[in-house]
Design an enzyme around this catalytic site. Structure first.
Site, PDB file in Angstrom:
ATOM      1  N   ASN A  65      30.039 -16.240 -22.696  1.00 20.54           N
ATOM      2  CA  ASN A  65      31.411 -16.694 -22.903  1.00 20.54           C
ATOM      3  C   ASN A  65      31.652 -18.145 -22.492  1.00 20.54           C
ATOM      4  O   ASN A  65      32.707 -18.685 -22.789  1.00 20.54           O
ATOM      5  CB  ASN A  65      32.366 -15.762 -22.129  1.00 20.54           C
ATOM      6  N   SER A  92      34.095 -19.536 -32.117  1.00 19.40           N
ATOM      7  CA  SER A  92      35.417 -20.165 -32.216  1.00 19.40           C
ATOM      8  C   SER A  92      35.777 -20.283 -33.676  1.00 19.40           C
ATOM      9  O   SER A  92      34.893 -20.365 -34.548  1.00 19.40           O
ATOM     10  CB  SER A  92      35.409 -21.555 -31.587  1.00 19.40           C
ATOM     11  N   TYR A 131      31.767 -29.779 -30.649  1.00 19.41           N
ATOM     12  CA  TYR A 131      32.212 -28.429 -30.334  1.00 19.41           C
ATOM     13  C   TYR A 131      32.108 -27.533 -31.566  1.00 19.41           C
ATOM     14  O   TYR A 131      31.557 -26.423 -31.511  1.00 19.41           O
ATOM     15  CB  TYR A 131      33.653 -28.464 -29.833  1.00 19.41           C
TER      16      TYR A 131
END
Length: 266
Positions: free
Chosen positions: A90, A145, A158
């Site tokens: 996570n 994500s 990211y």
């Protein structure tokens, strides 16, 4: 409250936000939980809060950028509880001042985020899988994500790292499925973690809400409940999937909110 009874779960980034909510939910549903986090005091407090309610949890310091630290967390889990059957990878993050557009993204930040967001998933899985095989199987859940599914004006590193998590999830599922190891991902949209509430303006929150199909934002518990499902035997025929938990943000034609505005004005 026994959906993951007697399972042993290592949760990285478990001291706050999505990780903390997941630790609480898994513990309440019968799992033995190890909370691993760079915020060592926060991890201790989280474990103490869970045990005060009569559930089973311990904590350990974790530097997700360090292979040795990740191995230590897996070893600690096995020493504490005799094995590991659930791994929730996570940990993740970005730096909005350095992780920007492709031309201007800081290359050191690119490398740092690939290490933190993607390589940590590889390393955690690498050390956990042999123990899962020995235990007869297990479930690995990776935090991806919605940034891994579409382009954005910023956060290039990211987004690329999270796209890597989505594909790595498929590779782990493919390579170790016959050993009864499942691997799935969960891709949050905007979730109202303490960090989001403290760092995002009401105007920015409203912008996200405008493009969701649901009339509310996600909460950490929404991700935690998805992880619970993927950790439990209820999802025993699901592997290699990344579930998008983002309120339908990417569901429709992107012009729909504008058309709604025009129809309401008419």
């Amino acid at each position: 409250m026994t959906r993951v009874k007697d399972k042993v779960a290592l949760i990285t980034g478990g001291a706050s936000g999505i990780g903390l909510a997941t630790a609480q939910v898994l513990a309440k549903e019968g799992a033995k939980v190890v909370i691993a986090d760079y915020n060592e005091e926060g991890a201790k407090e989280a474990a103490a809060q869970i045990t005060s309610l009569g559930f089973d949890a311990v904590s350990i310091f974790l530097d997700a950028g360090s292979e040795e630290s990740i191995k230590s967390a897996v070893d600690f889990t096995v020493e504490q509880y005799g094995g590991i059957t659930v791994l929730f990878n996570n940990v993740g993050g970005t730096n909005l001042k350095k992780d920007i557009d492709v031309v201007n993204t800081d290359l050191e930040e690119w490398d740092r985020l690939m290490n933190l967001n993607l390589k940590s998933v590889l390393i955690g899985s690498r050390f956990a899988i042999p123990h899962m095989i020995e235990a007869g199987g297990g479930s690995i859940i990776n935090t991806a994500s919605m940034a891994g599914f579409a382009g954005d004006a910023t956060r290039s590193a990211y987004g690329a790292s999270k796209a890597g998590v989505i594909n790595l999830t498929k590779y782990i599922a493919t390579q170790y499925g016959k050993q009864n190891i499942r691997c799935n991902g969960v891709a949050p949209g905007l979730i109202l973690t303490p960090a989001a509430k403290n760092n995002m303006s009401p105007e920015l929150l409203d912008t996200f809400l405008r493009y969701n199909q649901l009339p509310y934002h996600g909460e950490p518990e929404d991700i935690a409940n998805t992880v619970l499902f993927l950790a439990s035997d209820e999802s025993k025929f699901i592997t290699g999937q990344t579930i998008q938990v983002e309120g339908g943000h990417y569901l429709s034609n992107p012009t729909i909110p504008d058309f709604r505005d025009m129809m309401n004005q008419g």
